[in-house]
Write an enzyme that holds these catalytic residues in place. Structure first.
Site, mmCIF file in Angstrom:
data_model
loop_
_atom_site.group_PDB
_atom_site.id
_atom_site.type_symbol
_atom_site.label_atom_id
_atom_site.label_comp_id
_atom_site.label_asym_id
_atom_site.label_seq_id
_atom_site.Cartn_x
_atom_site.Cartn_y
_atom_site.Cartn_z
ATOM 1 N N HIS A 161 -2.557 -8.069 1.809
ATOM 2 C CA HIS A 161 -2.777 -6.859 2.620
ATOM 3 C C HIS A 161 -2.555 -7.210 4.099
ATOM 4 O O HIS A 161 -3.455 -7.105 4.936
ATOM 5 C CB HIS A 161 -4.209 -6.381 2.361
ATOM 6 C CG HIS A 161 -4.526 -4.982 2.765
ATOM 7 N ND1 HIS A 161 -4.365 -4.521 4.047
ATOM 8 C CD2 HIS A 161 -5.003 -3.945 2.038
ATOM 9 C CE1 HIS A 161 -4.757 -3.251 4.097
ATOM 10 N NE2 HIS A 161 -5.139 -2.881 2.890
ATOM 11 N N GLU A 264 2.418 -4.719 3.033
ATOM 12 C CA GLU A 264 1.717 -5.463 1.991
ATOM 13 C C GLU A 264 2.645 -5.795 0.824
ATOM 14 O O GLU A 264 3.254 -4.904 0.231
ATOM 15 C CB GLU A 264 0.521 -4.645 1.512
ATOM 16 C CG GLU A 264 -0.356 -4.185 2.673
ATOM 17 C CD GLU A 264 -1.427 -3.206 2.268
ATOM 18 O OE1 GLU A 264 -1.903 -3.270 1.116
ATOM 19 O OE2 GLU A 264 -1.791 -2.348 3.095
HETATM 20 O O1 TA6 Z 1 -3.529 -0.719 1.686
HETATM 21 C C1 TA6 Z 1 -3.957 0.480 2.207
HETATM 22 C C2 TA6 Z 1 -5.398 0.700 1.850
HETATM 23 O O2 TA6 Z 1 -5.578 0.630 0.460
HETATM 24 C C3 TA6 Z 1 -5.819 2.039 2.454
HETATM 25 O O3 TA6 Z 1 -6.009 3.037 1.496
HETATM 26 C C4 TA6 Z 1 -6.985 1.689 3.316
HETATM 27 O O4 TA6 Z 1 -8.136 2.289 3.111
HETATM 28 C C5 TA6 Z 1 -6.911 0.202 3.479
HETATM 29 O O5 TA6 Z 1 -6.222 -0.316 2.398
HETATM 30 C C6 TA6 Z 1 -8.118 -0.599 3.860
HETATM 31 O O6 TA6 Z 1 -8.961 -0.857 2.787
HETATM 32 P P1 TA6 Z 1 -10.313 -1.644 3.002
HETATM 33 O O7 TA6 Z 1 -10.972 -1.704 1.657
HETATM 34 O O8 TA6 Z 1 -9.951 -3.001 3.522
HETATM 35 O O9 TA6 Z 1 -11.096 -0.867 4.023
#
Ligand code: TA6
Length: 293
Positions: A161, A264
């Site tokens: 991520h 990602e």
């Molecule tokens: O990758 C995008 C995502 O899944 C979004 O939907 C967003 O909420 C983000 O990741 C962050 O997620 P987190 O659980 O780290 O707050």
């Protein structure tokens, strides 16, 4: 007792969590055993390519905000238990430092995570061995290898991520996904088609399916291009929280959305990995940085 090369040291970092520092010939980097989480990669002469939140927590059991969180074995909410922690347990777990080596301009650090009573007790009761290999050099390569130690096939999702630092999100183009099909997580279930490069004018949360090509983040303010090449990954997720979502996420500053974008490297949804007993799957992402053409 591990013997580490002189370019690799381990000392308490944020919140006292163990942090590995790499001072290589071509770049410096930092990573936490907590989550096998790379928080900094700075090729010599460059600003940090990764973005970290100044409001990140450094607390066992809580993910860090920024850098390269590893999402595994599910992405987003668990399909079977919405109350399970988002993006799986890997980014909340303490990984073990397995070793480190130097090879020319590259320094490689290896970390491991296996199943435990805590992981098996939740929504993913499977036996597995995961290793995360981080190679720090002119490029940064992160590899996740997962072996299925169960007697039956297992399915999982995974993602790096990756939070990339940018000068101003309004002056960023993300190229390499032209023509790809994506699911817009903010606009309903109907698949859409990407036309040209991505530009950001609002919250963006998209899952590009069947995408294996290199993606490039063109940053007009910093006059640099960051490439994300990958292996063993069929999904690319692109995320920027924009104004309201930044304000709603406690470990993001209100203006943080202007200086970051997540690109990602992933296998999620229809691209989830199915692994036979004893089989190993490898996913890697390689970041590079250079001047904007
Ligand atoms: O990758 C995008 C995502 O899944 C979004 O939907 C967003 O909420 C983000 O990741 C962050 O997620 P987190 O659980 O780290 O707050």
């Amino acid at each position: 007792m591990l013997s580490l090369p002189s370019s690799v040291t381990v000392a308490p970092g944020g919140g006292g969590l163990p942090r590995v520092r790499v001072e290589g010939p071509a770049a410096t980097a930092e990573l936490y055993l907590h989550g096998a989480h790379v928080t900094s990669w700075r090729p010599r002469g460059e600003d940090d390519v990764l973005w970290m939140s100044g409001a990140s927590a450094y607390v066992p059991g809580t993910p860090l905000r920024g850098g390269i969180p590893i999402c595994f074995p599910w992405f987003g909410a668990s399909a079977t238990d919405p109350s399970a922690p988002a993006h799986g347990f890997a980014r909340r777990s303490a990984w073990e430092l397995l070793g480190a080596d130097e090879d020319g301009d590259d320094v490689t650090v290896r970390l491991g995570l296996g199943d435990s009573p805590a992981t098996r007790d939740g929504v993913w009761p499977h036996r597995f061995a995961a290793t995360c290999t981080v190679t720090v050099g002119h490029r940064l390569t992160v590899t996740l290898e997962v072996t299925n130690l169960d007697a039956a096939e297992v399915s999982f999702e995974e993602a790096f991520h990756t939070y990339l630092a940018v000068g101003d999100i309004g002056a960023v183009r993300v190229a390499g996904l032209d023509g790809a099909t994506y699911l817009d997580r903010l606009a309903g279930a109907a698949p859409r088609t990407q036309h040209g490069a991505i530009r950001f004018t609002d919250e963006t949360d998209r899952i590009y399916v069947g995408t294996r090509a290199t993606v490039t983040v063109e940053d007009a303010v910093r006059q640099r291009a960051v490439s994300v090449a990958k292996q063993g990954s069929a999904t690319t997720v692109v995320w920027n929280p924009w104004v309201e979502r930044s304000a709603a996420i406690p470990d993001l500053g209100d203006d943080d959305w202007t200086g970051m974008v997540c690109v990602e490297t992933a296998n999620v949804g229809a691209d989830a990995v199915r692994l036979a007993p004893g089989a190993t799957h490898l996913m890697s992402a390689t970041l590079g940085v250079g001047p904007l053409a």
